[in-house]
Design an enzyme around this catalytic site. Structure first.
Site, PDB file in Angstrom:
ATOM      1  N   SER A   1      44.679  50.504  47.547  1.00  0.00           N
ATOM      2  CA  SER A   1      45.726  50.501  48.570  1.00  0.00           C
ATOM      3  C   SER A   1      45.318  51.501  49.635  1.00  0.00           C
ATOM      4  CB  SER A   1      47.057  50.956  47.948  1.00  0.00           C
ATOM      5  OG  SER A   1      48.030  51.180  48.955  1.00  0.00           O
TER       6      SER A   1
ATOM      7  N   TYR B   1      52.577  56.241  42.676  1.00  0.00           N
ATOM      8  CA  TYR B   1      51.780  55.084  43.118  1.00  0.00           C
ATOM      9  C   TYR B   1      50.497  55.548  43.798  1.00  0.00           C
ATOM     10  CZ  TYR B   1      50.517  50.748  45.531  1.00  0.00           C
ATOM     11  OH  TYR B   1      49.841  49.638  45.994  1.00  0.00           O
TER      12      TYR B   1
END
Ligand code: NAP
Length: 281
Positions: free
Chosen positions: A139, A152
């Site tokens: 990401s 995350y």
């Protein structure tokens, strides 16, 4: 596509979003795809995409012990895996202090340890064949950070680090490794898939409340098109010398460039102190 260039992909998380788009594009390009799902109904839907070349595999990537056998069974049916795409994962949203240790462990199990277990399952075959490409979907949050996503981002930083170091371990064995780092894409990530820790500490209201409501409002309107990400994946796996890290999306690029500049500025500002710690003789 000729038999010589058709590849066998193993893609985790093909029920929706990026994984589904990756699988559809690979199938349309003439490749075979082993796709993992968690529900039998998703397995049937995946198989229906191309009954002769889409092999569903029901697997939760956090069931680490089941992974070696599942991959071996899939290879027996579909043949040797050329490309592993570690795509399955989810976002854990919450202020760190409001998130439980269970939240942290589940996040790292799905986003880091599952991908590691998948990599370990495909590496023996790739080593024996002296070829293969491992693509870990990280990401932009594995390079820049955002408040409310510390678990995350931590998990994606971990997967980025694993990818980069692994690429150096296996380069001499003919195996390529790429961390594929998307910006914001229009998938179920911020919708049904996101795990949101309950709000419990008023001190975080100013940070968390606007972030949470903005993310919910933006879900379904993100700029990134999964079908275009899938075309980028196909270009990546065709490249003779693929990059160790590839960002996807204008948003990812501009945020990463901004972070690189601010990192450089901070390193320069503190350079003297950084250099002050060696023995003098
Ligand atoms: P998505 O539409 O929610 O898809 C997530 C997929 O992962 C689903 O197929 C889901 O299966 C699967 N999955 C989640 N946990 C799993 C587990 N423990 N075992 C097996 N499968 C599991 O979201 P997405 O955006 O496509 O996410 C794909 C990847 O891209 C994720 O790693 C995510 O972190 C990353 N990413 C997304 C964005 C974005 O903006 N969309 C940005 C950067 C990175 P079920 O259907 O069974 O839940």
């Amino acid at each position: 596509m000729t038999a010589a260039t058709a590849r066998t992909f193993l893609i985790t998380g093909v029920s929706s979003g990026l994984g589904r788009a990756f699988a559809e594009a690979a199938l349309q390009a003439g490749h075979q795809v082993i796709g993992t799902v968690r529900k039998d109904t998703d397995a049937e839907a995946f198989s229906a995409l191309a009954p002769d070349r889409a092999y569903p595999l029901v697997l939760d990537v956090t069931c680490f012990d089941a992974i070696p056998q599942a991959v071996a069974d899939a290879e027996r049916k579909a043949g040797p895996i050329d490309v592993l795409v570690n795509n399955a994962g989810y976002g854990q949203e919450g202020a760190l202090e409001e998130s439980s240790m269970d939240d942290a462990q589940r996040q790292f199990a799905a986003n880091v340890f599952g991908p590691i277990a998948m990599i370990k399952a495909v590496l023996p075959g790739m080593r024996a064949r002296r070829k293969g490409h491992i693509v870990n979907v990280t990401s932009m949050g594995g390079f820049i950070t955002m408040p409310g996503l510390s678990l995350y981002c931590g998990s994606k930083f971990a997967l980025e680090g694993v990818s980069e170091a692994l690429s150096k371990e296996v380069a001499g064995l003919g195996i390529k490794v790429t961390a594929l780092a998307p910006g914001q894409f229009r998938t179920d990530w911020a919708g049904r898939s996101m795990d949101r820790a309950a709000r419990s500490i008023a001190d975080y209201d100013d940070v968390m409340n606007p972030l949470r409501s903005a993310r919910i409002a933006k879900s379904g309107r993100q700029p990134g098109d999964p079908a275009k990400a899938a075309q980028a994946l196909l270009t990546l796996v065709e490249a003779p010398t693929p990059p160790t890290r590839l960002f996807l999306g204008e948003d990812a690029l501009s945020l990463v460039e901004r972070k690189l500049e601010s990192m450089k500025d901070e390193i320069t500002e503190w350079e003297d102190l950084s250099r002050s710690t060696s023995f003098t003789s």
